[in-house]
Design a protein around this motif. Sequence first.
Motif, mmCIF file in Angstrom:
data_model
loop_
_atom_site.group_PDB
_atom_site.id
_atom_site.type_symbol
_atom_site.label_atom_id
_atom_site.label_comp_id
_atom_site.label_asym_id
_atom_site.label_seq_id
_atom_site.Cartn_x
_atom_site.Cartn_y
_atom_site.Cartn_z
ATOM 1 N N GLY A 144 6.317 0.490 7.786
ATOM 2 C CA GLY A 144 6.138 1.533 6.665
ATOM 3 C C GLY A 144 7.722 1.925 6.569
ATOM 4 O O GLY A 144 8.621 2.091 7.288
ATOM 5 N N LEU A 160 -3.920 0.740 -2.624
ATOM 6 C CA LEU A 160 -3.267 -0.485 -2.993
ATOM 7 C C LEU A 160 -2.457 -0.010 -4.173
ATOM 8 O O LEU A 160 -3.142 0.434 -5.088
ATOM 9 C CB LEU A 160 -4.693 -1.321 -3.153
ATOM 10 N N PHE A 184 3.732 0.839 2.759
ATOM 11 C CA PHE A 184 3.471 -0.307 3.623
ATOM 12 C C PHE A 184 3.211 -1.502 2.911
ATOM 13 O O PHE A 184 2.508 -1.712 2.110
ATOM 14 C CB PHE A 184 2.226 0.149 4.526
ATOM 15 N N GLN A 194 0.782 5.494 0.840
ATOM 16 C CA GLN A 194 -0.004 6.715 1.354
ATOM 17 C C GLN A 194 0.781 7.897 1.299
ATOM 18 O O GLN A 194 1.917 8.194 1.765
ATOM 19 C CB GLN A 194 -0.102 6.362 2.857
ATOM 20 N N TYR A 254 0.956 -0.970 -0.031
ATOM 21 C CA TYR A 254 -0.066 -0.135 0.099
ATOM 22 C C TYR A 254 0.812 1.224 0.168
ATOM 23 O O TYR A 254 2.024 1.247 0.391
ATOM 24 C CB TYR A 254 -1.111 0.087 1.236
ATOM 25 N N GLN A 295 -2.834 11.887 2.729
ATOM 26 C CA GLN A 295 -4.022 10.972 1.886
ATOM 27 C C GLN A 295 -3.988 9.678 2.639
ATOM 28 O O GLN A 295 -3.529 9.400 3.491
ATOM 29 C CB GLN A 295 -3.793 10.794 0.447
ATOM 30 N N HIS A 296 -5.305 8.990 2.225
ATOM 31 C CA HIS A 296 -5.347 7.461 2.862
ATOM 32 C C HIS A 296 -4.828 6.446 2.099
ATOM 33 O O HIS A 296 -3.986 6.754 1.043
ATOM 34 C CB HIS A 296 -6.682 7.068 2.967
ATOM 35 N N LEU A 297 -4.491 5.350 2.587
ATOM 36 C CA LEU A 297 -3.786 4.373 1.927
ATOM 37 C C LEU A 297 -4.521 3.946 0.657
ATOM 38 O O LEU A 297 -5.813 3.771 0.658
ATOM 39 C CB LEU A 297 -3.869 3.225 2.845
ATOM 40 N N GLU A 343 4.782 7.297 1.984
ATOM 41 C CA GLU A 343 5.155 6.190 2.737
ATOM 42 C C GLU A 343 4.551 4.793 2.204
ATOM 43 O O GLU A 343 3.495 4.875 1.940
ATOM 44 C CB GLU A 343 4.512 6.368 4.300
#
Lengths: 115, 116
Positions: free
Chosen positions: A108, A46, A90, A38, A36, A42-44, A88
């Motif tokens: 992360g 895919l 993950f 980020q 994922y 913002q949000h995660l 970032e």
Amino acid sequence: AQSVSQHNHHVILSEAASLELGCNYSYGGTVNLFWYVQYPGQHLQLLLKYFSGDPLVKGIKGFEAEFIKSKFSFNLRKPSVQWSDTAEYFCAVKRSSGSARQLTFGSGTQLTVLP
Amino acid sequence: NAGVTQTPKFQVLKTGQSMTLQCAQDMNHNSMYWYRQDPGMGLRLIYYSASEGTTDKGEVPNGYNVSRLNKREFSLRLESAAPSQTSVYFCASSRTYREINVDTQYFGPGTRLTVL
């Protein structure tokens, strides 16, 4: 319990450099693997995923990852990074068997790409 | 398709106050999740709901309660907020197939909570 390790906490690259982010997991059974991303504020989202089949998985924005079962690894790669890849990243692992639906995340890796 | 939505986006609480974080998804997903994200620790699962009517504890459930109101909505409640609950909270949802336990989680935009 399964665990996910991302050994690089912060990676700094110049534009056009090649990227490889490490991800190792501890579970010995069949797994589903995810990366994922980020972006700042913002949000995660895919980036790519591996469920089965070809261990080399291609994702969005030129990213790819290779699943090496013998090494319990799922490293993320990109041949030439751009400033817009600053984010970032993950790694996440889920057991594909049984009733477990939980996703275990690594801590992360912050990627900073210098223009 | 809005995907996964969360309210509020930001919240500041005093120690001991209570609040409920709301989450809704319009993807007809069976499973929903609440995570917290803290620097250097990635995302940790607080609670999840495999299907409507069921909830289960995750890795860090203490101090939280959840309600799966219906298939679309999954709320997270802090009964008595503590500074240690200062974090960014993410809701996620996924579709789970009966025979194949393989799903991708889709995340909401997050709620940034500060407890003073």
